[in-house]
Write an enzyme that holds these catalytic residues in place. Structure first.
Site, PDB file in Angstrom:
ATOM      1  N   HIS A  20     -25.637  -8.984 -11.448  1.00 24.60           N
ATOM      2  CA  HIS A  20     -25.426 -10.297 -10.829  1.00 24.60           C
ATOM      3  C   HIS A  20     -26.755 -10.956 -10.507  1.00 24.60           C
ATOM      4  CE1 HIS A  20     -21.921  -7.755  -9.972  1.00 24.60           C
ATOM      5  NE2 HIS A  20     -21.216  -8.853 -10.081  1.00 24.60           N
ATOM      6  N   GLY A 109     -22.304  -2.239  -1.517  1.00 26.88           N
ATOM      7  CA  GLY A 109     -21.513  -2.595  -2.687  1.00 26.88           C
ATOM      8  C   GLY A 109     -20.073  -2.848  -2.271  1.00 26.88           C
ATOM      9  N   PRO A 110     -19.440  -1.870  -1.611  1.00 23.38           N
ATOM     10  CA  PRO A 110     -18.120  -2.150  -1.036  1.00 23.38           C
ATOM     11  C   PRO A 110     -18.313  -3.201   0.060  1.00 23.38           C
ATOM     12  CG  PRO A 110     -18.531   0.223  -1.212  1.00 23.38           C
ATOM     13  CD  PRO A 110     -19.848  -0.480  -1.443  1.00 23.38           C
ATOM     14  N   GLY A 148     -17.879 -12.697   0.428  1.00 23.14           N
ATOM     15  CA  GLY A 148     -16.974 -11.548   0.337  1.00 23.14           C
ATOM     16  C   GLY A 148     -17.103 -10.643   1.545  1.00 23.14           C
ATOM     17  N   HIS A 251     -22.206 -16.277 -11.124  1.00 20.40           N
ATOM     18  CA  HIS A 251     -22.229 -15.194 -10.136  1.00 20.40           C
ATOM     19  C   HIS A 251     -22.723 -13.895 -10.789  1.00 20.40           C
ATOM     20  CE1 HIS A 251     -20.550 -12.870  -6.725  1.00 20.40           C
ATOM     21  NE2 HIS A 251     -20.091 -12.030  -7.620  1.00 20.40           N
ATOM     22  N   SER A 371      -7.035  11.168  24.424  1.00 22.22           N
ATOM     23  CA  SER A 371      -6.292  11.925  23.406  1.00 22.22           C
ATOM     24  C   SER A 371      -7.202  12.703  22.474  1.00 22.22           C
ATOM     25  CB  SER A 371      -5.450  10.973  22.551  1.00 22.22           C
ATOM     26  OG  SER A 371      -4.524  10.281  23.353  1.00 22.22           O
ATOM     27  N   GLU A 398     -11.272   1.498  13.924  1.00 23.39           N
ATOM     28  CA  GLU A 398     -11.569   2.783  13.297  1.00 23.39           C
ATOM     29  C   GLU A 398     -12.596   2.635  12.170  1.00 23.39           C
ATOM     30  OE1 GLU A 398      -8.520   1.464  13.532  1.00 23.39           O
ATOM     31  OE2 GLU A 398      -7.518   2.682  15.064  1.00 23.39           O
ATOM     32  N   HIS A 460       2.638   7.772  12.721  1.00 22.92           N
ATOM     33  CA  HIS A 460       1.531   8.428  13.408  1.00 22.92           C
ATOM     34  C   HIS A 460       1.351   9.887  12.981  1.00 22.92           C
ATOM     35  CE1 HIS A 460       1.538   4.804  15.692  1.00 22.92           C
ATOM     36  NE2 HIS A 460       0.658   5.230  16.566  1.00 22.92           N
TER      37      HIS A 460
END
Lengths: 648, 648
Positions: A20, A109-110, A148, A251, A371, A398, A460
């Protein structure tokens, strides 16, 4: 100088026929101002502890950072590497990879994760600053993010956490080019990003991303805020690419020979391909030398600092011996007392030994502190008035939590651990994967590990999660059976410096399983009960089902069937043992049974194609946990019955 | 009337010694105003197609909806069910479960997902409204969300997508009580939620969540907006619980006998436990009757509608035969022509047959349209001026996309499919799990399925994903080998009405594998090449590696080693076959090899403990794909060599 970035990016992509150039060309001006006037770094000492961290969250624009590293004189990226962009063995893979190329602070990247990891880098900086002082730790974390990145959900967790924690040394530069792969970004996004960041507690500003003076003013402003900063850099994608400048289709790899020619002409760039005119290269290297100046002062400060030894130890990640002495004493006591306990409590008990001795450990939970048993008495909350606090209230975030933990581990000086329910590891999974890929030490405490969750029901109750993580390379999945194994697993996890770990733990109480033996969990699987004579049946189990296996063994032995039990707290460590050991643990009994309150996938490796599996084949249900174990047939009685039937 | 909700919630949790009364008691007033004055529903016809959808995103507050269902006269929740809250077999599991209890529109519990699913419900409503008109489809989607829902990243994807699409029939009621499990919410979140939603294009308002008049005015206002609406309902947790009212620790089960007594006293509630005074029950049922009034008009309209037949068919999810006729013709042609193709193109070719014939199919992609081959010529974009469009630009929002697909499938009348890269299935995973748990038909197109991705490198190369999804109950993981299998897999996926499917597809081109045979993929695994004589070697493979297996077979046969090849496009369908078929496919050759460009976990079931696995043991790397296959040793040569070595 910015055009050098543009040309290298454009030519490398063109040569690889892949990659790119749009973002590197669009953000070349912003990056040039940042790397020549603001960023604190030293190409000769890429690991200098107090350098600014630079994160290219929009990792597909990797040629931007490879160009910068090359131009400023990092040895890690030669012109040959740039020519070999995206080729086998080169220092310039498709997306920037931590550990592969010096100067890359995190694998990206992700989308969205670079930003979320940067929050952890910035958290670690503030924490170590509180611990070691301004002289040793006082730097910024800069992020380049694309559209993104800001669309991904994790960006929300990241920015709201950063806003809550007022991480004012975190500065995000958004490549506001209104282009994504499918076309103009507005086909999918019309939100007001500046208002959004402001709502999360950030200082925000927009700037013309091609005006060097305005960019410099904005960056200067950014360094003076008391909140995290987001600057919308209004840019044209593929800026400088002649007629393709601003074209949404530019792009990725779309510039052909003639386009390259036109782009060079538009920029007035006459040098040969893959060469940078000497004056330009010199200007870049001079800027880098200036950026490296504070390093000498810093080294002088380190020399005279009373913290020097501890700081250096912390940054290498070495662990104090006394922590393991305390843990061993705790194990010896557990072997003596044989406490019945939930394995989450057993993990909490191990932490209570470790945390006071290992100052680098920073814990937390995604809003499930009570917990997860992750809080150790004496810890204080990491907060805006107490960055030295060692317990982070991550909130119901999370994924953001696991990404922040990656950032802390990457920064160095912090060993992050934190907790949520095992079922929500699905939310964290992309960050756990990135940690595994990068080879860093984070420890994810995951409690409520099976239908043992009980009344909360199938949403759960993890059933597929053990298998799904056992499939992931370079990850240790620990599922201890009792207090002794829990402590041994913590030891193994802490000693695995290049592998993240999951501590998979029960809500419900189980009897002590281990009676003897030293650090057996480190082998991943071992015979926890031997047969009274030549074994006819082997029962394999992990975690809370080890006690089911042991109860079944007692019953079978009582009926005259010699039976052994193998506990498998960590398959990955078992796989790493030598063949002889593995064969001895697997054994060769006529009947083999596995018991695990989860799906069977993968168990054939212990019990073979004809083995008996006692576990789950469906999602769970809502009821008290003892009812569920009975209803789903994961009991001593079922194991005994099936083993006897198979023996006939 | 609201106190009836409070008392039932409090008493059910108390009896179960498990669950959460804090939210049901806090939101009882808002819910009462909504269910008695605004919500369109009919307890006698819970499946009425044009009912309003009500989603309890904060699913842990399940006693709120169970109380409402019981009070308004739904048969699905009796007082015995309320007494048996969270017990085996009751209609009142810990979290609301779709398909288990009539009146529950979607399973909730994993925070944030209810909201994200509701976006899909609202998208389906607008789409079907455009298709069938106001007479048949014109209803709202109401959501109750908590602080945790709004902290989860998926909430960002959901609200920005809803804002972009101006889903004005979507109304979110936020339980703004400033409490999460770890304490006051501000320990982890200080963002301005109203400003945040506003930035995403929502209409926003705050209201006192205990003032019925003001709540009613706010809900009325909400129904008049041209954007999605978020109302911050300022509430006290456990409202009505006497001294525990407003106490952050009263989120979950914490009210003991004496607290219940004090709460009853505070509310002036004198009825026996688990009884509702007749006048109050009557008032609730009267309100429900009023809420059901529009149903008769609607039925009359349906009777005279020219769309009636198609509408009914669409809502039952039945598929027109002509679609499969077209697909079969396409398969016949592929068997004839034997096209070499990437399996993503093969999937696109199958879609080109199906989409024109199945009006209910609504496609899309998370900003990878060109790569996923999900767009079929003739489709138009789903947009604010074209809700009838059948192609959704989801943006870079994988999780939000999959959750929205769940919502569309739950609504009925829409069969959603959409695409992203296989590696980003990690982002979608929690929604895919919820779809599997609910048993609904969504089809996730996941391209770029292995190191075949090539230059993008390990961040973009799935290696553990096949195993991780094969572990998930009630999910079909398809990995077709060529154009014929791709079409067969699409057929199987569409016909699986109670199971979501993944279509795992390659970026790179492969030769045609299938030569003959009818709909063999439906059996999950089958012999695609038989041996020339009694087979000595079996090679098992899926997807692009089937061609590697076939090439190896040719070589082995040429060397005189009789070899068979088994293609395994869907393990779950194979597991469902009878034992005799399975044994015949697995066979009993002396040497068994599996080839898959992924990790080995689970393959022992085909090849046994001593089988040979040719695949990945680590993450991938960045280089052209053919180089990677060679470097990682996933080639015909390696298969042949290992098979020959094992035969010796």
């Amino acid at each position: 100088m910015a055009d050098a970035v543009r040309v290298l990016s454009m030519e490398a992509v063109h040569r690889a026929k892949s990659g790119h150039q749009g973002m590197p060309m669009g953000m070349a001006d912003v990056a040039t101002v940042l790397w020549t006037k603001f960023l604190k770094y030293d190409p000769k000492n890429p690991d200098w502890a107090d350098r600014d961290r630079f994160v290219l969250s929009a990792g597909h624009g990797s040629m931007l950072i490879y160009s910068l590293l090359h131009l400023t004189g990092f040895k890690s990226v030669s012109m040959d590497d740039i020519k070999n962009f995206r080729q086998w063995g080169s220092a310039t893979p498709g997306h920037p990879e931590y550990g592969h190329t010096a100067g890359i602070e995190t694998t990206t990247g992700p989308l969205g994760q670079g930003l979320a990891t940067a929050v952890g880098l910035a958290m670690a900086e503030r924490h170590l600053n509180a611990r070691f002082g301004d002289d040793l730790v006082d730097h910024k974390t800069w992020v380049i993010a694309g559209d993104g990145c800001l669309m991904e959900g994790v960006s929300h967790e990241a920015i709201s956490l950063a806003g809550r924690l007022k991480l004012n040394k975190l500065i995000v530069l958004w490549d506001d080019n209104n282009v994504t792969i499918d076309g103009v970004a507005t086909i999918a996004e019309t939100g007001d990003q500046l208002a959004r960041f402001k709502a999360a507690g950030w200082a925000v500003k927009a700037v013309d991303g091609h005006d060097h003076g305005k960019i410099a003013a904005a960056l200067r402003w950014a360094t003076q805020q008391s909140k995290p900063v987001m600057i919308a850099c209004k840019t044209k994608i593929s800026k400088g690419a002649g007629p393709k400048e601003g074209d949404p289709h530019s792009h990725g790899y779309t510039l052909f020979d003639s386009d390259i020619e036109l782009a060079r002409k538009a920029m007035g760039w006459e040098a040969e391909s893959f060469t940078v005119p000497a004056p330009i290269k010199k200007a870049w290297e001079a800027a880098a030398r200036k950026a490296a100046k504070p390093r000498k002062d810093w080294e002088a400060a380190l020399k005279v600092s009373s913290h020097a030894a501890d700081f250096k130890r912390a940054m290498t990640g070495e662990l104090p011996a006394k922590a393991f002495e305390a843990l061993d004493a705790h194990i010896a006591q557990a072997l003596e007392i044989k406490p019945a306990d939930a394995t989450r409590s057993a993990s909490g008990a191990a932490l209570a030994q470790l945390v006071p001795h290992i100052d680098d450990m920073v814990g937390g939970s995604a809003d499930l502190t009570g917990s997860n048993n992750t809080f150790v008495k004496g810890m204080t909350a990491y907060d805006t008035d107490n960055y030295g606090g060692r317990y982070v209230h991550y909130g119901v975030r999370e994924f953001g939590m696991s990404a922040a933990m990656n950032g802390m581990a990457l920064h160095g000086g912090v060993i992050p651990y934190s907790g949520t329910f095992f079922v929500f590891s699905d939310y964290s999974r992309p960050a756990i994967r990135l940690g595994a890929l990068m080879g860093i030490r984070t420890i994810n405490v995951l409690t409520h590990d099976s239908i043992g969750v009980g009344e909360d029901g199938p949403t759960h109750q993890p059933v597929e999660h053990l298998a799904s993580f056992r499939a992931m390379p370079n990850l240790l999945v620990f599922r201890p059976a009792d207090q002794v194994e829990a402590a041994e697993c913590w030891k193994a996890a802490l000693k695995s410096t290049t592998t993240p770990s999951l501590m998979v733990l029960s809500r419900q109480k189980v009897p002590a399983a281990r009676e003897t033996g030293d650090n057996l969990s480190a082998k991943g699987a071992y015979e926890i009960r031997s047969a009274s004579s030549e074994a006819k049946v082997s029962i394999f189990a992990s975690g809370t089902e080890v006690s089911v296996a042991i109860a079944a063994q007692k019953e079978l032995e009582a009926q005259g069937v010699a039976t052994r039990v193998v506990s498998t707290p960590c398959w990955e460590l078992f796989d790493a043992q030598d063949e002889a050991y593995k064969a001895s643990v697997i054994g060769s009994t006529p009947v083999n049974v596995a018991v695990e309150a989860a799906v069977s996938l993968g168990w054939e490796k212990f019990i073979g194609q004809d083995g008996i599996f006692v576990g789950m084949t469906s999602f769970g249900a809502s009821a008290p946990q003892d009812v569920l174990y009975k209803q789903f047939g994961i009991t001593k009685e079922v194991v005994v019955e099936k083993a006897l039937a198979a023996l006939k």
